[in-house]
Design a protein around this motif. Structure first.
Motif, short mmCIF file in Angstrom:
data_model
loop_
_atom_site.label_atom_id
_atom_site.label_comp_id
_atom_site.label_asym_id
_atom_site.label_seq_id
_atom_site.Cartn_x
_atom_site.Cartn_y
_atom_site.Cartn_z
N ASN A 170 0.81 -1.22 0.00
CA ASN A 170 0.00 0.00 0.00
C ASN A 170 0.84 1.27 0.00
OD1 ASN A 170 -3.00 -0.75 0.28
ND2 ASN A 170 -2.02 -2.10 1.76
N MET A 171 1.93 1.27 0.76
CA MET A 171 2.76 2.46 0.80
C MET A 171 3.44 2.70 -0.55
SD MET A 171 5.89 3.53 3.37
CE MET A 171 4.78 3.86 4.74
N GLY A 172 4.03 1.65 -1.11
CA GLY A 172 4.68 1.80 -2.41
C GLY A 172 3.71 2.19 -3.50
N ALA A 173 2.52 1.63 -3.46
CA ALA A 173 1.51 1.93 -4.48
C ALA A 173 1.08 3.38 -4.41
CB ALA A 173 0.31 1.01 -4.30
N CYS A 174 0.79 3.87 -3.20
CA CYS A 174 0.35 5.25 -3.06
C CYS A 174 1.47 6.22 -3.38
CB CYS A 174 -0.18 5.48 -1.64
SG CYS A 174 -1.16 6.99 -1.49
N ARG A 175 2.70 5.85 -3.05
CA ARG A 175 3.86 6.68 -3.42
C ARG A 175 3.95 6.80 -4.94
NH1 ARG A 175 8.24 3.42 -2.03
NH2 ARG A 175 7.99 2.60 -4.13
N ASP A 176 3.80 5.65 -5.64
CA ASP A 176 3.90 5.66 -7.10
C ASP A 176 2.79 6.48 -7.74
OD1 ASP A 176 6.14 4.11 -6.90
OD2 ASP A 176 5.20 2.26 -7.60
N LEU A 177 1.55 6.32 -7.23
CA LEU A 177 0.43 7.08 -7.79
C LEU A 177 0.65 8.58 -7.58
CD1 LEU A 177 -2.34 7.47 -9.02
CD2 LEU A 177 -3.37 6.84 -6.82
N THR A 178 1.06 8.97 -6.39
CA THR A 178 1.30 10.39 -6.11
C THR A 178 2.43 10.92 -6.99
OG1 THR A 178 0.63 10.02 -3.81
CG2 THR A 178 1.76 12.08 -4.30
N ALA A 179 3.48 10.11 -7.17
CA ALA A 179 4.61 10.53 -8.00
C ALA A 179 4.18 10.78 -9.44
CB ALA A 179 5.71 9.47 -7.96
N ILE A 180 3.30 9.94 -9.95
CA ILE A 180 2.80 10.12 -11.32
C ILE A 180 2.01 11.42 -11.42
CG2 ILE A 180 1.17 9.22 -13.03
CD1 ILE A 180 2.08 6.40 -12.16
N LEU A 181 1.17 11.68 -10.43
CA LEU A 181 0.39 12.92 -10.44
C LEU A 181 1.31 14.14 -10.37
CD1 LEU A 181 -2.46 11.89 -7.95
CD2 LEU A 181 -2.54 11.86 -10.46
N LEU A 182 2.34 14.06 -9.54
CA LEU A 182 3.31 15.16 -9.44
C LEU A 182 4.05 15.36 -10.76
CD1 LEU A 182 4.79 14.40 -5.90
CD2 LEU A 182 3.46 16.43 -6.52
N SER A 183 4.37 14.27 -11.44
CA SER A 183 5.09 14.37 -12.71
C SER A 183 4.23 15.00 -13.80
CB SER A 183 5.56 12.98 -13.16
OG SER A 183 4.46 12.19 -13.61
N ARG A 184 2.93 15.01 -13.58
CA ARG A 184 2.00 15.64 -14.53
C ARG A 184 1.66 17.07 -14.12
NH1 ARG A 184 -2.25 11.25 -16.97
NH2 ARG A 184 -0.68 9.82 -17.79
N LYS A 185 2.57 17.66 -13.36
CA LYS A 185 2.48 19.08 -12.97
C LYS A 185 1.34 19.36 -11.99
CE LYS A 185 5.81 19.60 -15.87
NZ LYS A 185 7.20 19.59 -15.35
N MET A 186 0.85 18.35 -11.30
CA MET A 186 -0.14 18.58 -10.23
C MET A 186 0.66 18.72 -8.93
SD MET A 186 -2.97 15.70 -11.26
CE MET A 186 -2.86 15.03 -12.93
N ARG A 187 0.93 19.94 -8.53
CA ARG A 187 1.76 20.17 -7.36
C ARG A 187 0.93 20.26 -6.08
NH1 ARG A 187 5.28 18.36 -10.06
NH2 ARG A 187 7.21 19.38 -10.68
N ARG A 188 -0.26 20.80 -6.17
CA ARG A 188 -1.13 20.98 -5.00
C ARG A 188 -2.13 19.82 -4.94
NH1 ARG A 188 -1.88 25.51 -2.45
NH2 ARG A 188 -4.14 25.54 -2.72
N ILE A 189 -1.64 18.71 -4.44
CA ILE A 189 -2.48 17.51 -4.35
C ILE A 189 -3.05 17.42 -2.93
CG2 ILE A 189 -2.56 15.00 -4.54
CD1 ILE A 189 -0.10 15.19 -6.39
N ALA A 190 -4.35 17.53 -2.84
CA ALA A 190 -5.02 17.40 -1.53
C ALA A 190 -5.17 15.92 -1.19
CB ALA A 190 -6.39 18.06 -1.59
#
Length: 337
Positions: A170-190
């Motif tokens: 779960n930790m690795g999966a959520c890290r990867d998902l958040t990293a993908i969102l950040l790489s798509r220029k979504m910096r302010r992720i709630a």
């Protein structure tokens, strides 16, 4: 106590259990050499038996070797099953393997960490082993099962490395998902979740934080909401996030995500044009929306199958791995375009 040396009287397995202050099943496991039992307890039982020249009769030997061929699955009460289909799918997987291997399954629903129902099941010697459907910090069920010497497997992570665990990353999966969102220029992720003692929720939140650390960015803590205990609170927090103009709402699970989506549609907030949404867990709950939802996909039936297999292997005296970690898939959909 009736010792075997007393004329006309023989010690019974019940006498041994009573004198040592343990259950009959614990004495049985010590005699048979099978099942989960602490080495100190086993030694204490065997030394007592030798000291008192106890010889189990045929019925006691039968008890020591007997198997109910039943296993139990502990899951939260039914209201959680409706909100989180994970437990239903997991239950199907456990039952599938149990039946294939000649076992029947008891489903025990629990309220918080109340061990009453589990204790009754073990006191009546209804099952050979137990699967914990989720794990808590300072887990009362795990402590109780260990104290009773009952074989068990935990679905989820535990701080106690002596507990056999089957888990998704779960930790690795959520890290990867958040990293993908950040790489798509979504910096302010709630982040929308809950705090408490469920380890899976802490792991997912930890993955979200780690993704920011990995790129050297600080999390905007004003966008972190971990008080989502009711639907009303989720809706209120969703409205606040929209007003704060976050780039994306990352939901801890499908139940929270479902309410977030409902509120966004109610407020006529367009997805993904005005707000992007992603979930750290996928289920059919999210399939009813016009926009498909980016999420983490775990095989919830498979984790039940694996946990059931591991437990039954334990019951059959086989060596099993201390921890089994199952894979995941990041599924990118329209909601984060």
């Amino acid at each position: 106590m009736h010792e075997s040396g007393e004329k006309g009287k023989k010690m019974t397995i019940n006498d041994v259990a009573e004198q040592l202050g343990v259950s009959i099943s614990t004495v049985s496991r010590a005699i048979s050499g099978k099942g989960r039992i602490g080495s100190a307890t086993r030694r204490k039982v065997l030394e007592f038996i030798e000291e008192h020249d106890y010889h189990p009769n045929s019925s006691a030997k039968s008890l020591a070797q007997a198997k109910t061929e039943n296993i139990a699955l502990l899951i939260p009460e039914v209201k959680t099953l409706v909100a989180q289909p994970f437990f239903y799918m997991c239950m199907c997987g456990v039952n599938e393997v149990a039946q294939a291997r000649g076992y029947d399954m008891f489903v025990v629903t629990t309220n918080g960490q109340d061990i009453t129902r589990l204790k009754r099941l073990l006191d009546n010697e209804k099952v050979d082993g137990v699967i914990l459907g989720n794990t808590h910090r300072d887990d009362a069920f795990a402590k109780f099962l260990k104290s009773r010497g009952c074989p068990f497997v935990a679905i989820g992570s535990m701080d106690d490395n002596s507990v056999i665990q089957v888990n998704h990353d779960n930790m690795g999966a959520c890290r990867d998902l958040t990293a993908i969102l950040l790489s798509r220029k979504m910096r302010r992720i709630a982040y929308m979740g809950t705090s408490g003692n469920l380890i899976v929720n802490e792991e997912r939140y930890g993955g979200y934080l780690q993704a920011y650390r990995d790129i050297g960015m600080d999390v905007d803590m004003s966008l972190v909401y971990r008080d989502n205990m009711t639907e009303t609170i989720v809706r209120k927090n969703t409205d606040e996030i929209v007003r704060k103009r976050a780039d994306c709402i990352l939901c801890q699970d499908d139940a929270i995500c479902n309410t977030v989506l409902q509120e966004l549609y109610t407020q006529k907030v367009r997805i993904p044009e005005e707000m992007r949404v992603a979930s750290c867990h996928n289920s059919k709950t999210l399939d009813s929306y016009p926009v498909t939802v980016t999420s983490l996909k775990f095989d919830n039936t498979e984790i039940g199958r694996v946990a059931s297999d591991v437990l039954i292997d334990m019951l059959n005296g086989k060596e099993v791995p201390g921890k089994t970690l199952l894979d995941y898939e990041v599924v990118l959909k329209e909601s984060t375009k």
